[in-house]
Design a protein around this motif. Structure first.
Motif, PDB file in Angstrom:
ATOM      1  N   LEU A  35       0.896  -1.068  -0.042  1.00  0.00           N
ATOM      2  CA  LEU A  35      -0.020   0.104   0.118  1.00  0.00           C
ATOM      3  C   LEU A  35       0.803   1.244  -0.063  1.00  0.00           C
ATOM      4  N   ALA A  36       0.796   1.894  -1.161  1.00  0.00           N
ATOM      5  CA  ALA A  36       1.815   3.213  -1.315  1.00  0.00           C
ATOM      6  C   ALA A  36       0.861   4.456  -0.843  1.00  0.00           C
ATOM      7  N   VAL A  37       1.583   5.320  -0.307  1.00  0.00           N
ATOM      8  CA  VAL A  37       1.292   6.574  -0.023  1.00  0.00           C
ATOM      9  C   VAL A  37       2.099   7.665  -0.471  1.00  0.00           C
ATOM     10  N   VAL A  38       1.523   8.625  -1.302  1.00  0.00           N
ATOM     11  CA  VAL A  38       2.378   9.863  -1.632  1.00  0.00           C
ATOM     12  C   VAL A  38       1.865  10.967  -0.788  1.00  0.00           C
ATOM     13  N   PHE A  39       2.737  11.684  -0.153  1.00  0.00           N
ATOM     14  CA  PHE A  39       2.798  12.979   0.617  1.00  0.00           C
ATOM     15  C   PHE A  39       2.905  14.165  -0.369  1.00  0.00           C
ATOM     16  N   PHE A  40       1.716  14.701  -0.732  1.00  0.00           N
ATOM     17  CA  PHE A  40       2.035  15.841  -1.614  1.00  0.00           C
ATOM     18  C   PHE A  40       2.388  17.072  -0.447  1.00  0.00           C
ATOM     19  N   TRP A  41       3.407  17.961  -0.614  1.00  0.00           N
ATOM     20  CA  TRP A  41       3.364  19.045   0.261  1.00  0.00           C
ATOM     21  C   TRP A  41       4.027  20.118  -0.750  1.00  0.00           C
ATOM     22  N   GLY A  42       4.396  21.332  -0.154  1.00  0.00           N
ATOM     23  CA  GLY A  42       4.889  22.534  -0.780  1.00  0.00           C
ATOM     24  C   GLY A  42       5.862  23.175   0.064  1.00  0.00           C
ATOM     25  N   LEU A  43       6.703  23.833  -0.645  1.00  0.00           N
ATOM     26  CA  LEU A  43       7.667  24.762   0.093  1.00  0.00           C
ATOM     27  C   LEU A  43       7.169  26.101   0.702  1.00  0.00           C
ATOM     28  N   ASP A  44       7.368  26.337   1.854  1.00  0.00           N
ATOM     29  CA  ASP A  44       6.947  27.374   2.651  1.00  0.00           C
ATOM     30  C   ASP A  44       5.217  27.127   2.874  1.00  0.00           C
ATOM     31  N   CYS A  45       4.929  25.971   3.085  1.00  0.00           N
ATOM     32  CA  CYS A  45       3.564  25.492   3.692  1.00  0.00           C
ATOM     33  C   CYS A  45       3.767  25.158   5.211  1.00  0.00           C
ATOM     34  N   PHE A  46       3.179  25.956   5.894  1.00  0.00           N
ATOM     35  CA  PHE A  46       3.410  25.845   7.318  1.00  0.00           C
ATOM     36  C   PHE A  46       2.582  24.598   7.715  1.00  0.00           C
ATOM     37  N   ASN A  47       1.404  24.349   7.178  1.00  0.00           N
ATOM     38  CA  ASN A  47       0.802  23.169   7.568  1.00  0.00           C
ATOM     39  C   ASN A  47       1.352  21.733   7.230  1.00  0.00           C
ATOM     40  N   ALA A 116      -8.033   6.466   7.085  1.00  0.00           N
ATOM     41  CA  ALA A 116      -7.838   6.777   5.557  1.00  0.00           C
ATOM     42  C   ALA A 116      -7.104   5.538   5.220  1.00  0.00           C
ATOM     43  N   VAL A 117      -6.126   5.175   5.965  1.00  0.00           N
ATOM     44  CA  VAL A 117      -5.222   3.718   5.556  1.00  0.00           C
ATOM     45  C   VAL A 117      -6.178   2.578   5.774  1.00  0.00           C
ATOM     46  N   ALA A 118      -6.994   2.308   6.513  1.00  0.00           N
ATOM     47  CA  ALA A 118      -7.991   1.411   6.703  1.00  0.00           C
ATOM     48  C   ALA A 118      -8.973   1.378   5.560  1.00  0.00           C
ATOM     49  N   ALA A 119      -9.359   2.569   5.114  1.00  0.00           N
ATOM     50  CA  ALA A 119     -10.505   2.510   4.024  1.00  0.00           C
ATOM     51  C   ALA A 119      -9.730   2.376   2.947  1.00  0.00           C
ATOM     52  N   ALA A 120      -8.480   2.724   2.588  1.00  0.00           N
ATOM     53  CA  ALA A 120      -7.709   2.083   1.301  1.00  0.00           C
ATOM     54  C   ALA A 120      -7.537   0.685   1.449  1.00  0.00           C
ATOM     55  N   ARG A 121      -7.251   0.373   2.562  1.00  0.00           N
ATOM     56  CA  ARG A 121      -6.971  -1.350   2.677  1.00  0.00           C
ATOM     57  C   ARG A 121      -8.439  -2.206   2.237  1.00  0.00           C
ATOM     58  N   SER A 122      -9.460  -1.481   2.699  1.00  0.00           N
ATOM     59  CA  SER A 122     -10.726  -2.187   2.627  1.00  0.00           C
ATOM     60  C   SER A 122     -11.202  -2.277   1.048  1.00  0.00           C
ATOM     61  N   LYS A 123     -10.633  -1.209   0.508  1.00  0.00           N
ATOM     62  CA  LYS A 123     -10.860  -1.148  -1.158  1.00  0.00           C
ATOM     63  C   LYS A 123      -9.983  -2.187  -1.887  1.00  0.00           C
ATOM     64  N   ILE A 124      -8.759  -2.491  -1.378  1.00  0.00           N
ATOM     65  CA  ILE A 124      -8.170  -3.671  -1.811  1.00  0.00           C
ATOM     66  C   ILE A 124      -8.842  -4.866  -1.526  1.00  0.00           C
ATOM     67  N   HIS A 125      -9.187  -5.125  -0.447  1.00  0.00           N
ATOM     68  CA  HIS A 125     -10.010  -6.221  -0.176  1.00  0.00           C
ATOM     69  C   HIS A 125     -11.124  -6.619  -0.785  1.00  0.00           C
ATOM     70  N   ALA A 126     -11.899  -5.422  -1.039  1.00  0.00           N
ATOM     71  CA  ALA A 126     -13.289  -5.485  -1.713  1.00  0.00           C
ATOM     72  C   ALA A 126     -13.071  -5.810  -3.212  1.00  0.00           C
ATOM     73  N   ALA A 127     -12.069  -5.253  -3.692  1.00  0.00           N
ATOM     74  CA  ALA A 127     -11.650  -5.722  -5.126  1.00  0.00           C
ATOM     75  C   ALA A 127     -10.975  -7.002  -5.289  1.00  0.00           C
ATOM     76  N   GLY A 129      -8.272  -8.158  -3.878  1.00  0.00           N
ATOM     77  CA  GLY A 129      -6.890  -8.318  -3.767  1.00  0.00           C
ATOM     78  C   GLY A 129      -6.350  -8.810  -2.533  1.00  0.00           C
ATOM     79  N   ALA A 130      -5.025  -9.300  -2.536  1.00  0.00           N
ATOM     80  CA  ALA A 130      -4.423  -9.546  -1.379  1.00  0.00           C
ATOM     81  C   ALA A 130      -4.176  -8.493  -0.358  1.00  0.00           C
ATOM     82  N   GLU A 131      -4.270  -8.638   0.762  1.00  0.00           N
ATOM     83  CA  GLU A 131      -3.839  -7.487   1.824  1.00  0.00           C
ATOM     84  C   GLU A 131      -2.306  -7.146   1.734  1.00  0.00           C
ATOM     85  N   PRO A 132      -2.249  -6.094   1.663  1.00  0.00           N
ATOM     86  CA  PRO A 132      -0.642  -5.518   1.206  1.00  0.00           C
ATOM     87  C   PRO A 132       0.127  -6.005   2.420  1.00  0.00           C
ATOM     88  N   VAL A 133       1.537  -6.375   2.103  1.00  0.00           N
ATOM     89  CA  VAL A 133       2.279  -6.562   3.061  1.00  0.00           C
ATOM     90  C   VAL A 133       2.565  -5.436   4.126  1.00  0.00           C
TER      91      VAL A 133
END
Length: 137
Positions: A35-47, A116-127, A129-133
């Motif tokens: 299960l891959a996650v991409v963290f999108f961020w920005g320079l000078d982004c306080f949050n 959010a991670v659990a929701a993504a994993r449930s979509k894999i399972h519903a489709a 797919g095998a549970e990600p390592v």
């Protein structure tokens, strides 16, 4: 205007691979069944800096999620921001075998991110797919 220095500690702590538009699809494909996650961020982004610091207060809990981590500064890689129609950062997108499964926008704490991670994993399972390592890095 003074720039907020980029703290790359979270990138190193969670072994986040940096992505550009050129490397994005191949890197996600190379994540294979994780299960891959991409963290999108920005320079000078306080949050974004707040989110990274919050993640660093709970590194073991974040690692226990068993994610393959990536990151991209969408202020530099604007084409990725357009591709994913980002209207704000920080944002995390979840992928499995290159398929987008969902997103989390803003850091609202570990419980929200875990959901959010659990929701993504449930979509894999519903489709069917095998549970990600769980220990993928």
């Amino acid at each position: 205007m003074t720039s907020i220095p980029v703290d790359a500690t979270a990138f190193a702590t969670f072994d986040m691979q940096e992505l550009s538009a050129e490397t994005f699809d191949a890197a996600l494909e190379a994540a294979d069944d994780a299960l891959a996650v991409v963290f999108f961020w920005g320079l000078d982004c306080f949050n974004c800096e707040v989110a990274k610091k919050a993640m660093l207060t709970q590194p073991e809990a974040i690692r226990a999620l068993g994610l393959k981590w990536f990151h991209s500064n969408v202020y530099v890689h604007r084409d990725l921001g357009r591709r994913f129609m980002l209207h704000g950062v920080p944002t995390w997108f979840f992928f499995h075998r290159g398929k987008r499964l969902g997103r989390a926008t803003g850091w609202h704490g570990l419980a929200q991110f875990e959901a959010a991670v659990a929701a993504a994993r449930s979509k894999i399972h519903a489709a069917g797919g095998a549970e990600p390592v769980a220990d993928a890095k």
